[in-house]
Motif scaffolding. Sequence first.
Motif, PDB file in Angstrom:
ATOM      1  N   LEU A 118       0.863  -1.179   0.000  1.00 13.69           N
ATOM      2  CA  LEU A 118       0.000   0.000   0.000  1.00 13.69           C
ATOM      3  C   LEU A 118       0.900   1.230   0.000  1.00 13.69           C
ATOM      4  O   LEU A 118       1.793   1.356   0.847  1.00 13.69           O
ATOM      5  CB  LEU A 118      -0.907   0.000   1.226  1.00 13.69           C
TER       6      LEU A 118
ATOM      7  N   ASP B  95       0.673   4.139   0.904  1.00 12.53           N
ATOM      8  CA  ASP B  95       0.664   5.140   1.981  1.00 12.53           C
ATOM      9  C   ASP B  95       1.435   4.651   3.204  1.00 12.53           C
ATOM     10  O   ASP B  95       1.390   5.263   4.265  1.00 12.53           O
ATOM     11  CB  ASP B  95      -0.774   5.513   2.377  1.00 12.53           C
ATOM     12  N   ASN B  96       2.159   3.547   3.040  1.00 19.44           N
ATOM     13  CA  ASN B  96       2.932   2.987   4.158  1.00 19.44           C
ATOM     14  C   ASN B  96       4.386   3.435   4.060  1.00 19.44           C
ATOM     15  O   ASN B  96       4.999   3.352   2.997  1.00 19.44           O
ATOM     16  CB  ASN B  96       2.882   1.462   4.110  1.00 19.44           C
TER      17      ASN B  96
ATOM     18  N   LEU C 111      -6.710   0.106  12.124  1.00 23.90           N
ATOM     19  CA  LEU C 111      -5.826  -0.807  11.380  1.00 23.90           C
ATOM     20  C   LEU C 111      -6.320  -2.242  11.510  1.00 23.90           C
ATOM     21  O   LEU C 111      -7.277  -2.514  12.236  1.00 23.90           O
ATOM     22  CB  LEU C 111      -4.403  -0.696  11.953  1.00 23.90           C
ATOM     23  N   GLY C 112      -5.648  -3.157  10.799  1.00 25.86           N
ATOM     24  CA  GLY C 112      -5.823  -4.573  11.068  1.00 25.86           C
ATOM     25  C   GLY C 112      -4.919  -4.933  12.238  1.00 25.86           C
ATOM     26  O   GLY C 112      -3.767  -4.497  12.294  1.00 25.86           O
TER      27      GLY C 112
ATOM     28  N   GLU D 208     -10.032  -6.654  11.745  1.00 26.26           N
ATOM     29  CA  GLU D 208      -9.952  -5.370  11.028  1.00 26.26           C
ATOM     30  C   GLU D 208     -10.618  -4.267  11.847  1.00 26.26           C
ATOM     31  O   GLU D 208     -11.758  -4.387  12.250  1.00 26.26           O
ATOM     32  CB  GLU D 208     -10.616  -5.531   9.650  1.00 26.26           C
TER      33      GLU D 208
ATOM     34  N   THR E 272       0.794  -4.352   8.913  1.00 23.21           N
ATOM     35  CA  THR E 272       1.200  -3.260   8.013  1.00 23.21           C
ATOM     36  C   THR E 272       0.710  -3.555   6.599  1.00 23.21           C
ATOM     37  O   THR E 272       0.172  -4.636   6.320  1.00 23.21           O
ATOM     38  CB  THR E 272       2.734  -3.107   8.005  1.00 23.21           C
ATOM     39  N   GLY E 273       0.930  -2.602   5.723  1.00 25.14           N
ATOM     40  CA  GLY E 273       0.403  -2.708   4.359  1.00 25.14           C
ATOM     41  C   GLY E 273       1.381  -3.299   3.366  1.00 25.14           C
ATOM     42  O   GLY E 273       1.481  -2.826   2.232  1.00 25.14           O
TER      43      GLY E 273
ATOM     44  N   ARG F  27     -18.011  -2.089   4.900  1.00 28.53           N
ATOM     45  CA  ARG F  27     -17.727  -0.819   4.214  1.00 28.53           C
ATOM     46  C   ARG F  27     -17.759  -0.968   2.689  1.00 28.53           C
ATOM     47  O   ARG F  27     -17.294  -0.090   1.961  1.00 28.53           O
ATOM     48  CB  ARG F  27     -16.406  -0.204   4.709  1.00 28.53           C
TER      49      ARG F  27
ATOM     50  N   ILE G 286      -8.502  -6.979   2.232  1.00 26.28           N
ATOM     51  CA  ILE G 286      -7.256  -7.749   2.203  1.00 26.28           C
ATOM     52  C   ILE G 286      -7.141  -8.595   3.482  1.00 26.28           C
ATOM     53  O   ILE G 286      -6.534  -9.672   3.472  1.00 26.28           O
ATOM     54  CB  ILE G 286      -6.037  -6.815   1.988  1.00 26.28           C
TER      55      ILE G 286
ATOM     56  N   ASP H 242       1.164   4.459   8.630  1.00 23.53           N
ATOM     57  CA  ASP H 242       0.188   4.414   7.539  1.00 23.53           C
ATOM     58  C   ASP H 242      -0.321   5.847   7.406  1.00 23.53           C
ATOM     59  O   ASP H 242      -1.165   6.282   8.182  1.00 23.53           O
ATOM     60  CB  ASP H 242      -0.924   3.426   7.902  1.00 23.53           C
TER      61      ASP H 242
HETATM   62  C1  G1P Z   1      -5.522  -1.427   5.344  1.00 24.13           C
HETATM   63  C2  G1P Z   1      -5.817  -2.810   5.893  1.00 24.13           C
HETATM   64  C3  G1P Z   1      -5.402  -2.876   7.373  1.00 24.13           C
HETATM   65  C4  G1P Z   1      -3.948  -2.478   7.533  1.00 24.13           C
HETATM   66  C5  G1P Z   1      -3.680  -1.110   6.886  1.00 24.13           C
HETATM   67  C6  G1P Z   1      -2.183  -0.845   6.859  1.00 24.13           C
HETATM   68  O1  G1P Z   1      -6.373  -0.504   5.949  1.00 24.13           O
HETATM   69  O2  G1P Z   1      -7.199  -3.092   5.724  1.00 24.13           O
HETATM   70  O3  G1P Z   1      -5.590  -4.181   7.835  1.00 24.13           O
HETATM   71  O4  G1P Z   1      -3.592  -2.424   8.906  1.00 24.13           O
HETATM   72  O5  G1P Z   1      -4.166  -1.065   5.533  1.00 24.13           O
HETATM   73  O6  G1P Z   1      -1.843   0.325   6.193  1.00 24.13           O
HETATM   74  P1  G1P Z   1      -7.133   0.633   5.066  1.00 24.13           P
HETATM   75  O7  G1P Z   1      -6.049   1.498   4.502  1.00 24.13           O
HETATM   76  O8  G1P Z   1      -7.886  -0.081   3.991  1.00 24.13           O
HETATM   77  O9  G1P Z   1      -8.030   1.351   6.034  1.00 24.13           O
END
Ligand code: G1P
Length: 222
Positions: A83, A85-86, A122-123, A138, A150-151, A171, A176, A200
């Motif tokens: 992801l 944004d991490n 977060l997860g 989640e 983490t992502g 939602r 994931i 994040d």
């Molecule tokens: C997502 C995942 C979450 C994780 C997070 C990390 O969240 O669903 O489990 O901890 O990214 O960046 P979201 O960005 O969809 O809210």
Amino acid sequence: MLPIYDRPMVTYAIEALVEAGVQELMLVTGGTHAGEFFRLLGNGHDYGIDRLFYAYQDQAGGIAEALGLAERFVDRDKVCVMLADNIFERSLRPIVENFERQDGGGRIVLSRVEEDEHLRHLGVAVMTDDTRVAQIVEKPESPPSKFAVTGIYFYDAQVWDVLPTLRPSGRGELEITDVNNWYVGRQAMEADVVEGFWGDAGESIDAYYEVNDFVRRNRTSR
Ligand code: G1P
């Protein structure tokens, strides 16, 4: 495309992946500014990417839906998902190497987060011991541990058969976390705990500024 300190957020994720040995990458994006990513990244060569592909997600259908758009690109091989944004302080290379050594299954990366107000967005992993994940919850109201998921995720080729079985969450997204729990439920999920800072930047506006402050203080930016 939002900046973290002095450059677009996405460039941190790309640099982290390239530094960890990733050479072929598909960027999945959506919304009305997708063209900006072409302008910034082009063919990826300036960032050390050998082959850069793009996919367009036409709705906010979730991370697992976005991964589905990369199926033909990956050609049913194993895959790493990150992801954009991490922000990780430490190199992801040891984690990539751990995944390369494992026989099959999935791999997630945990980070110890002390504050429940972060964990609630977060997860969060339910742990049986230091490295075994029993379940991922989640956005829990009462976080079951301090280990945030983490992502960055790694999957073997089974993931391509899991994705079509997913149903949208509350939602309205393909989560994931549901993919991850599929692997966890089959004792096929390994986990690393990453040291150093992890943020994040998409979690909340406060998290966004915390990540900016970390990068500014540590000048990981170029
Ligand atoms: C997502 C995942 C979450 C994780 C997070 C990390 O969240 O669903 O489990 O901890 O990214 O960046 P979201 O960005 O969809 O809210």
